[in-house]
Design a protein around this motif. Structure first.
Motif, mmCIF file in Angstrom:
data_model
loop_
_atom_site.group_PDB
_atom_site.id
_atom_site.type_symbol
_atom_site.label_atom_id
_atom_site.label_comp_id
_atom_site.label_asym_id
_atom_site.label_seq_id
_atom_site.Cartn_x
_atom_site.Cartn_y
_atom_site.Cartn_z
ATOM 1 N N GLY A 7 0.819 -1.206 0.000
ATOM 2 C CA GLY A 7 0.000 0.000 0.000
ATOM 3 C C GLY A 7 0.849 1.249 0.000
ATOM 4 O O GLY A 7 0.649 2.173 -0.805
ATOM 5 N N SER A 59 2.538 1.851 -3.360
ATOM 6 C CA SER A 59 1.773 1.939 -4.602
ATOM 7 C C SER A 59 0.626 2.947 -4.594
ATOM 8 O O SER A 59 0.124 3.295 -5.665
ATOM 9 C CB SER A 59 1.169 0.574 -4.946
ATOM 10 N N LEU A 60 0.195 3.374 -3.424
ATOM 11 C CA LEU A 60 -1.043 4.156 -3.362
ATOM 12 C C LEU A 60 -0.966 5.464 -4.159
ATOM 13 O O LEU A 60 -1.862 5.762 -4.959
ATOM 14 C CB LEU A 60 -1.399 4.436 -1.897
ATOM 15 N N ALA A 84 -0.784 4.716 -7.826
ATOM 16 C CA ALA A 84 -2.084 4.232 -8.307
ATOM 17 C C ALA A 84 -3.041 5.408 -8.497
ATOM 18 O O ALA A 84 -3.790 5.450 -9.475
ATOM 19 C CB ALA A 84 -2.662 3.232 -7.317
ATOM 20 N N MET A 136 -3.535 -1.793 -12.613
ATOM 21 C CA MET A 136 -3.010 -1.958 -11.251
ATOM 22 C C MET A 136 -2.135 -3.207 -11.161
ATOM 23 O O MET A 136 -1.115 -3.221 -10.464
ATOM 24 C CB MET A 136 -4.162 -2.064 -10.237
ATOM 25 N N LEU A 196 -6.589 -2.054 -4.104
ATOM 26 C CA LEU A 196 -6.056 -1.002 -4.973
ATOM 27 C C LEU A 196 -6.942 -0.808 -6.194
ATOM 28 O O LEU A 196 -7.106 0.313 -6.679
ATOM 29 C CB LEU A 196 -4.645 -1.392 -5.447
ATOM 30 N N SER A 219 -8.570 2.459 -7.452
ATOM 31 C CA SER A 219 -8.255 2.915 -8.812
ATOM 32 C C SER A 219 -9.536 3.200 -9.601
ATOM 33 O O SER A 219 -9.609 4.197 -10.326
ATOM 34 C CB SER A 219 -7.417 1.851 -9.512
#
Lengths: 257, 248
Positions: free
Chosen positions: B37, B40-41, B44, B89, B143, B147
């Motif tokens: 998380g 990548s958050l 994303a 993703m 995610l 997204s």
């Protein structure tokens, strides 16, 4: 090479006609040897002679092409059988888990197998680190340790398993002579304290002759000498004498120049 | 290649068999989940916002031209939900997390740390693979939901702000909600879950089979990312066909 008699006639580890090849190159050419319970057995030989490959067979990290490795008479042919015995290995590099602290590395076996409560694990970790002279290093990370300290942490990690057999892969490589002596003394001290069978692979002649009850010399995948240190030292075989007496001849080099 | 596939199937099966032990590795799962998380958050968010926007920008003017302004929201919403968000993703996670997994496990393999685990009777699949596969299987669908939502907003902003589209915000979301139902979201989540398994297994397999020092680690990382993305796209096709047949 004929099998020399064991010290007390009760082999703890028995290797029979062990062969291993990598890509057509035969690294172990029919190794036969027995190691007694509680003895310190040293396997020496020049680099590339197959010592570490032999050791990795003993702990089940490599499977042989043919031949057997037995512990207390049981042939080790699957991880399940090996898991019945507590066999610990001290790796040449230490092989500490880089993402864990010293204490987490040492307590890993107990924690992952849930053998003790966290408080007990902490106490055991402290005790084992004290044995190898690393009190207070619990919170340090492997990257903060010297080569000698990593090896001692690795020994502490092996001790936590209360092993029946401890395998040491080049325990003094990359270490200065003073630390090498300390490590050698630790190996002997641990055998006295725990009674564990110790198999030490090294090319350090001083260490080998200093700690061995019995020893073997491996060359090109074959055992060329096997016996007590005195028997090996007096071996008539040329390759043994060449390995044992190799010295740096500075004078002959300068004369040739 | 066939040996690799066989090994991956065995790894997947052994990981599946180890699932009952997952509660023992809860701490590691949480750590990995946080790592995924955290890494990548933001990426994303940016990616989804712009992909939603680009999708509206590409389809909006053509639809408006043909008098289909009422379906711009539906097209953007459904495309993001069923296809773009899961695949995008998954590709992001393959590059960002799959590579990290392969590098970390690969470095452990090269520096004998995995051998050390084995000598302590600690199964590397239980200790290393299981927590990572579980974490990525939970994190990727989460995610994807994030997204989808951000992508919808991106599409909505462009649809309302671009003069060539000029679909009001409310009309965009009203069109979107007419077509996108729970099943459409579930379709995307199903895909993302399967993609997560692909990323976890491929990356861990590459890591565990790393040989040859730093160069070997680099090779494993590259193979983990490339193989994951190729497999994601192949699996996506067959999964889409299957889900269409199931009227999902």
């Amino acid at each position: 090479m004929s099998q020399a008699p064991t010290k007390n006639g009760r082999p703890c580890v028995e290797v029979k006609d062990l062969r291993k090849s990598f890509g057509g190159c035969e690294v172990l050419k029919g190794i036969n040897m027995e190691v007694d319970s509680g003895e310190i057995f040293v396997i020496m030989g020049p680099s590339g002679s197959g010592k570490s490959v032999l050791l990795r067979h003993l702990v089940g990290l490599l499977a042989s092409d043919s031949g057997t490795v037995s512990i207390e008479g049981n042939v080790i042919d699957s991880p399940e059988i090996l898991s019945k015995y507590r066999v610990a290995m001290v790796f040449q590099s230490g092989a500490l888990l880089g993402s864990l602290s010293v204490a987490e590395n040492v307590g890993l076996y107990l924690r992952e197998h849930r053998l003790k409560k966290p408080a007990e694990i902490d106490a055991i970790v402290k005790e084992k680190l004290a044995i190898v002279g690393l009190e207070g290093a619990e919170d340090r990370m492997p990257t903060e340790l010297s080569g000698g300290m990593k090896k001692r942490v690795s020994i502490a990690r092996a001790l936590v398993m209360e092993p029946q057999i401890i395998l040491y892969d080049e325990p003094t490589s990359e270490l200065d002579p003073l630390i090498s002596v300390t490590i050698g003394e630790e190996i002997v001290k641990l055998r006295e304290q725990t009674g564990a069978t110790s198999i030490v692979v090294t090319h350090d002649r001083d260490l080998g002759f200093g700690i061995a009850d019995r020893m073997a010399i491996l060359r090109h995948g074959e055992l060329v000498a096997l016996g007590t240190p005195d028997e090996v030292r007096s071996s008539p075989r040329e390759e043994v004498q060449t390995f044992l007496n190799a010295t740096f001849q500075r004078q002959s080099i300068t004369e040739t120049q | 290649m066939f040996r690799d596939i066989g090994q991956m199937v065995i790894l997947a099966w052994r990981t599946l068999c180890a699932l009952p032990l997952s509660f023992r590795h809860l701490r590691k799962v949480i750590d990995q989940f946080y790592e995924i998380g955290n890494a990548s958050l933001l990426m994303a968010c940016i990616l989804s916002l712009f992909i939603g926007g680009v999708l509206a920008l590409q389809t909006g003017p053509i639809m408006v031209e043909r008098g289909l302004s009422a379906v711009v929201g539906s097209v953007v919403g459904l495309s993001l939900c069923k296809e773009l968000a899961p695949v995008m993703m998954a590709v992001l996670i393959a590059g960002r997390i799959g590579s990290a997994m392969a590098a970390e496990i690969g470095s452990m393999a090269v520096y004998q740390e995995i051998d050390a685990l084995r000598t302590m009777n600690i199964d590397p699949i239980h200790y290393l693979v299981l927590p990572r596969v579980i974490a990525v299987s939970i994190a990727l669908p989460c995610l994807v939901v994030f997204s989808i939502l951000v992508g919808w907003v991106g599409g909505g902003i462009v649809s309302s702000a671009n003069a060539d589209i000029a679909v009001p915000w409310q009309a965009y979301f009203s069109s979107l909600s007419r077509v996108v139902d729970n099943w459409a979201v579930l379709n995307g989540l199903t895909k993302s879950f399967v993609f997560a398994l692909v990323i976890g297994i491929v990356s861990c397999h590459q890591g565990l089979n790393t040989i040859g020092g730093p160069r070997g680690i680099g090779r494993s990382v590259t193979k983990a990312v490339v193989n994951s993305i190729v497999l994601i796209l192949i699996v996506d096709y067959f999964l889409t066909r299957l889900l269409l047949q199931l009227d999902f």
